[in-house]
Motif scaffolding. Sequence first.
Motif, PDB file in Angstrom:
ATOM      1  N   LEU A   1       0.980  -1.213   0.018  1.00  0.00           N
ATOM      2  CA  LEU A   1       0.117  -0.022  -0.039  1.00  0.00           C
ATOM      3  C   LEU A   1       0.893   1.386  -0.014  1.00  0.00           C
ATOM      4  CD1 LEU A   1      -2.690  -1.165   2.502  1.00  0.00           C
ATOM      5  CD2 LEU A   1      -3.134  -0.943   0.113  1.00  0.00           C
ATOM      6  N   SER A   2       2.215   1.228   0.223  1.00  0.00           N
ATOM      7  CA  SER A   2       3.068   2.363   0.391  1.00  0.00           C
ATOM      8  C   SER A   2       3.113   3.017  -0.969  1.00  0.00           C
ATOM      9  CB  SER A   2       4.247   2.112   1.057  1.00  0.00           C
ATOM     10  OG  SER A   2       4.383   1.461   2.163  1.00  0.00           O
ATOM     11  N   LEU A   3       2.999   2.137  -2.189  1.00  0.00           N
ATOM     12  CA  LEU A   3       2.889   2.889  -3.312  1.00  0.00           C
ATOM     13  C   LEU A   3       2.207   4.098  -3.695  1.00  0.00           C
ATOM     14  CD1 LEU A   3       4.674   2.933  -6.000  1.00  0.00           C
ATOM     15  CD2 LEU A   3       2.937   1.380  -6.974  1.00  0.00           C
ATOM     16  N   ARG A   4       0.949   3.802  -3.017  1.00  0.00           N
ATOM     17  CA  ARG A   4      -0.147   4.653  -3.026  1.00  0.00           C
ATOM     18  C   ARG A   4       0.075   5.903  -2.386  1.00  0.00           C
ATOM     19  NH1 ARG A   4      -5.981   2.851  -0.757  1.00  0.00           N
ATOM     20  NH2 ARG A   4      -5.078   0.928  -2.018  1.00  0.00           N
ATOM     21  N   LYS A   5       0.584   5.634  -1.071  1.00  0.00           N
ATOM     22  CA  LYS A   5       1.142   6.866  -0.378  1.00  0.00           C
ATOM     23  C   LYS A   5       2.253   7.766  -1.044  1.00  0.00           C
ATOM     24  CE  LYS A   5       2.667   7.690   4.296  1.00  0.00           C
ATOM     25  NZ  LYS A   5       3.072   6.877   5.661  1.00  0.00           N
ATOM     26  N   HIS A   6       3.213   6.850  -1.666  1.00  0.00           N
ATOM     27  CA  HIS A   6       4.383   7.624  -1.998  1.00  0.00           C
ATOM     28  C   HIS A   6       4.791   7.945  -3.460  1.00  0.00           C
ATOM     29  CE1 HIS A   6       5.993   7.417   1.843  1.00  0.00           C
ATOM     30  NE2 HIS A   6       5.798   6.028   1.883  1.00  0.00           N
ATOM     31  N   LYS A   7       3.558   7.660  -4.199  1.00  0.00           N
ATOM     32  CA  LYS A   7       3.629   7.838  -5.644  1.00  0.00           C
ATOM     33  C   LYS A   7       3.857   9.031  -6.358  1.00  0.00           C
ATOM     34  CE  LYS A   7      -1.151   7.566  -6.700  1.00  0.00           C
ATOM     35  NZ  LYS A   7      -2.438   6.909  -7.574  1.00  0.00           N
ATOM     36  N   CYS A   8       3.549  10.131  -5.620  1.00  0.00           N
ATOM     37  CA  CYS A   8       3.789  11.416  -5.979  1.00  0.00           C
ATOM     38  C   CYS A   8       5.185  11.809  -6.071  1.00  0.00           C
ATOM     39  CB  CYS A   8       3.143  12.419  -5.005  1.00  0.00           C
ATOM     40  SG  CYS A   8       3.701  12.263  -3.276  1.00  0.00           S
ATOM     41  N   HIS A   9       6.207  11.014  -5.282  1.00  0.00           N
ATOM     42  CA  HIS A   9       7.567  10.882  -5.733  1.00  0.00           C
ATOM     43  C   HIS A   9       8.113  10.391  -6.873  1.00  0.00           C
ATOM     44  CE1 HIS A   9       7.980  12.614  -1.453  1.00  0.00           C
ATOM     45  NE2 HIS A   9       6.988  11.572  -1.098  1.00  0.00           N
ATOM     46  N   ILE A  10       7.383   9.631  -7.685  1.00  0.00           N
ATOM     47  CA  ILE A  10       7.988   8.879  -8.725  1.00  0.00           C
ATOM     48  C   ILE A  10       7.758   9.771 -10.074  1.00  0.00           C
ATOM     49  CG2 ILE A  10       7.446   7.042  -9.906  1.00  0.00           C
ATOM     50  CD1 ILE A  10       6.360   5.426  -7.468  1.00  0.00           C
ATOM     51  N   ARG A  11       8.861   9.523 -10.792  1.00  0.00           N
ATOM     52  CA  ARG A  11       8.940  10.184 -12.378  1.00  0.00           C
ATOM     53  C   ARG A  11       9.275   8.620 -13.098  1.00  0.00           C
ATOM     54  NH1 ARG A  11       7.649  12.951  -9.326  1.00  0.00           N
ATOM     55  NH2 ARG A  11       8.171  15.315  -8.864  1.00  0.00           N
ATOM     56  N   VAL A  12       8.421   8.607 -13.939  1.00  0.00           N
ATOM     57  CA  VAL A  12       8.436   7.486 -15.046  1.00  0.00           C
ATOM     58  C   VAL A  12       9.255   7.732 -16.330  1.00  0.00           C
ATOM     59  CG1 VAL A  12       6.788   5.560 -15.877  1.00  0.00           C
ATOM     60  CG2 VAL A  12       6.350   6.498 -13.619  1.00  0.00           C
TER      61      VAL A  12
END
Length: 755
Positions: A340-351
């Motif tokens: 579930l952490s991906l939902r919490k931290h996905k704003c930090h991701i650049r693809v």
Amino acid sequence: MTSLGGQFSAKRPGDSPFTVRAEVLGGQESRGVLRKISDMLEVIMKRMDALSKLGNTTDTHRLDELNSALDRIQPIGLVERIQAIAQNMSDMAVRVEQILQRSMTTTNRVRDGALGQCEIPKDPRYPDCTSKMDWMRARWTSDPCYAFYGVDGSDCSFLIYLSEVEWFCPPLVWRNQTVTPTLKPPSKRQAVFQSDIGTLLEQVGTGKESLSFMKRRIRRLAAQWASAARRLNDKLRNHWREQKRILVHVGFLTEESGDVFSPKVLKGGPLGEMVQWADILTALHVLGHNLKISVSLKELHGFLGVPPGRGSCPLTGPLPFDLIYTDYHGLQQMKQHMGLSLRKHKCHIRVIDTFGTEPAYNHEEYATLHGYRTNWGYWNLHSQQYMTMFPHTPDNSFMGFVAEELNETERLSIQKNKVNNMAVVYGKEASMWKGKEKFLAILHRYMEIHGTVYYETQRPPEVPAFVKNHGLLPQQELQQLLRKAKLFIGFGFPYEGPAPLEAIANGCIFLQPKFNPPHSSLNHEFFRGKPTSRKVSSQHPYAEQYIGRPHVITVDFNNSEEFDAAIREIMTTKVEPFLPYEYTCEGMLERVHAYIQNQDFCSPEAPFPPMNSSRVWLSGPPSPFTLLSNSSILTWASNATSYTSWPPLSALRLLASLEGQSCVKACQSAGLICEPALYRFINIKEAFSALDFQCEGVESEMNHLFPAFSAEHSECSLQQDLLLFSCAGSSAKYQRLCPCRDYRNGQVALCRDCL
């Protein structure tokens, strides 16, 4: 922590094979293990007793026979091993007894003073608590990470986990709520440009040919990066820049993703992705950020602090990075292992996404309902979190790569030594040459043709005999070949690679085929399943649109007369080496710096228009929009209320598309770029009146074409979901409202006031 392919071992280094981890076994499990080992000991002791009785008889033959059999099946030191087992049995009995006593003490404590403390709380703020409890009862053993966090099969442990590790149940009042000290965010540090690449090369690592290729590229361009950093530092006037903690996880190079690229590096395989990743790593390093690099799941787990298991449990601590750069493979791996952490931290991701992802494909619910669901996309990211190789999808950010720059001496040498009748073919794999005999024969009438097709022992039969094939060349030898050649010719594939820009930078003219009809996911297998509706008009649309003649000529290769005329035109055309600024080291540093310092997808944007707003703009204008002087294009009025944004509102140019036209095309036709970050400022009814649209009604709806005007029904439609603001997309029913902006000379990613 690391996960061994999703497997979990409860055994620690140094434990006996017969030692049981009390932390992961409940009372019933402990008794079961004890019973099994007890049965084993009983069998062994019976055998020992029989052996002892035989030793007191005179039947030596039977004794020798039994001894021989035991020697064959038992290791030396049988008695010592049995004694060790017995000692472990004794230790285990003590530990099991301690577990059972602890369990009984907890039960008694519940009975005595906290009866009902493990009942499921009824709290409307946590509607999923009951269903999650049912799931935990049925599935808690499905992933060892639950035991890692203290789950033991009891309702109390489920509630503790669901309220303290995950967030589906309310905090438990009876827990010893030792206030966890609020971790202060790390103090901000200044980023300082750095030219030494030694530490970067160490971090890239070894063991893969792909990594060796990237390191060679980093070394070769090091001096150009250092020079570019000095120029950008002067341009920024030593402006204070915040150093970011950045993780780069190159998912497509991990063994778990298959890593099909590394084995093909020396066999003519695609290098574009590795070129881009090498340049991304160098840019982040030279800009002075705190960089970590991962090319395996083990490294990813270690950097993120992933709990052992199969990825069902979230991370409990703060994310140790401000930004994470990855690709679609890496994104999928993080989903599998961060829970579930991906939902919490996905704003930090650049693809890093070569071909782009449009909002209609990115929005999971919308894509599913409206037929935009593909094997990629549907991640519900902000569209500008996707970063492309070329600026073909303005809904995304433009990361890019770099091509080598020439100094003045090299430029003069190229112009002096160009061979006017020499052509090099863009195609390292023999399969790319199939079916190309007709126009190669035309080209051969005018020019000497050179190829760089990979082969091991025999010349590939697909390559005509009149072609001089050099085989696969190292980068520096390929550069020398391009510096002599007049023409670099593409066969239509690969799409949008770095090689044409490198050829043009070395003074070649790039000749490429026009696609009629354009290639897209609707008519071409290569694009099928990619999260974009983009229509590709040629092999390299960027070269066609942003560079063009005389450096780039795009013709129909199936038209022999047109192809022949293009060759004759090239023979008489003189060009100098040319490289767009955005593909220089300085251009890429400038762009990456601007993104890092200004893009923020974690802080919620203030609602616009502001809630409870009277919608009366500063100084009382009827609309926040006004006409630019000597223009029919609208901009944000200087006397209207100003709002913080990046790009700034001063860059906004509001216009309406034609019916059936996307905002990408509408902005391009006005010499502008569509800017999705400014959509929220035009998603208001005042924008329609400013454009002289007469609305009989204004409605809000989830539709990637909105805001838009329907002339047929005189309806004005606003966008309901911010993730669906989209420059891409068109319909004959609508004129779309488009937020365009200006851009810096040679740098379409940035507006004039964006740096």
